[in-house]
Design an enzyme around this catalytic site. Structure first.
Site, PDB file in Angstrom:
ATOM      1  N   TYR A  12      -4.422  -6.320  -5.099  1.00 53.06           N
ATOM      2  CA  TYR A  12      -2.825  -6.292  -5.308  1.00 53.06           C
ATOM      3  C   TYR A  12      -2.385  -6.406  -6.427  1.00 53.06           C
ATOM      4  O   TYR A  12      -1.394  -5.682  -6.965  1.00 53.06           O
ATOM      5  CB  TYR A  12      -2.320  -7.029  -3.936  1.00 53.06           C
ATOM      6  CG  TYR A  12      -0.746  -6.980  -3.812  1.00 53.06           C
ATOM      7  CD1 TYR A  12      -0.168  -6.009  -3.163  1.00 53.06           C
ATOM      8  CD2 TYR A  12       0.095  -7.724  -4.686  1.00 53.06           C
ATOM      9  CE1 TYR A  12       1.191  -5.656  -2.864  1.00 53.06           C
ATOM     10  CE2 TYR A  12       1.368  -7.586  -4.289  1.00 53.06           C
ATOM     11  CZ  TYR A  12       2.015  -6.502  -3.520  1.00 53.06           C
ATOM     12  OH  TYR A  12       3.143  -6.525  -3.618  1.00 53.06           O
ATOM     13  N   ASP A  36      10.451  -5.958   1.152  1.00 50.20           N
ATOM     14  CA  ASP A  36      10.462  -6.626  -0.186  1.00 50.20           C
ATOM     15  C   ASP A  36      11.757  -6.333  -0.962  1.00 50.20           C
ATOM     16  O   ASP A  36      11.896  -5.060  -1.316  1.00 50.20           O
ATOM     17  CB  ASP A  36       9.224  -6.191  -0.868  1.00 50.20           C
ATOM     18  CG  ASP A  36       9.080  -6.795  -2.359  1.00 50.20           C
ATOM     19  OD1 ASP A  36       9.840  -7.612  -2.734  1.00 50.20           O
ATOM     20  OD2 ASP A  36       8.209  -6.489  -2.943  1.00 50.20           O
TER      21      ASP A  36
END
Length: 128
Positions: A12, A36
C-alpha cells in the site's frame, strides 16, 4: 495471516508513493469499503476506490511512509502513516494518520478508515 497483512501494508505504501493506481486497487477486495478521511462518503468497490486514488494522484505526487510499526491482531491492523503531497509549489504535510484496516483471508483490504486531525496539516513552499 500477520505476514500477509504486513505485505499488503508495505505494498500500500509502495504503490501510493509510485502513483500506481492499478496496484493500489488490487490490494482491495472487490467489495471493499474505504472511508478517507472518516466522515466522508464511503467508497465501495474497485470503481469507487479507483476514482478516489485517481483524484489523489491528480493533486500531485506524494510521499507516504509508515510513522511507526503497524499493530496487527487477527485480520485487523492499525497503520500509522505520514504523508507529504507535492501540490504545485507547496508541500502539504499530514504528520500523523491512523488507518484502521480489516483484511480478507487472502490478505487483501476489506475495509479502510483513515483518521487524522485536519489542524495538524501544514503547508510550506517546496524550497522553504
Amino acid at each position: 495471516m500477520a505476514d500477509e497483512i504486513r505485505t499488503t501494508i508495505d505494498s500500500y505504501v509502495k504503490h501510493s508513493c509510485a502513483g500506481d493506481i492499478d496496484g493500489l486497487v488490487a490490494l482491495f477486495t472487490e467489495d471493499a469499503q474505504q472511508e478517507d478521511p472518516v466522515g466522508q462518503p464511503v467508497n465501495v468497490g474497485h470503481d469507487a476506490i479507483r476514482a478516489f486514488f485517481d483524484n489523489v494522484k491528480a493533486v500531485g505526487p506524494m510521499e507516504l511512509s509508515l510513522a511507526r510499526e503497524p499493530i496487527i491482531i487477527g485480520n485487523e491492523a492499525m497503520v500509522f502513516l505520514s504523508v507529504v503531497s507535492h501540490v504545485g509549489d507547496q508541500d502539504v504535510r499530514v504528520p500523523f494518520i491512523a488507518d484502521h484496516m480489516t483484511f480478507a483471508d487472502d490478505g487483501r483490504i476489506a475495509s479502510l478508515r483513515a483518521f487524522f486531525d485536519p489542524a495538524t496539516i501544514t503547508m510550506k513552499p517546496v524550497n522553504g
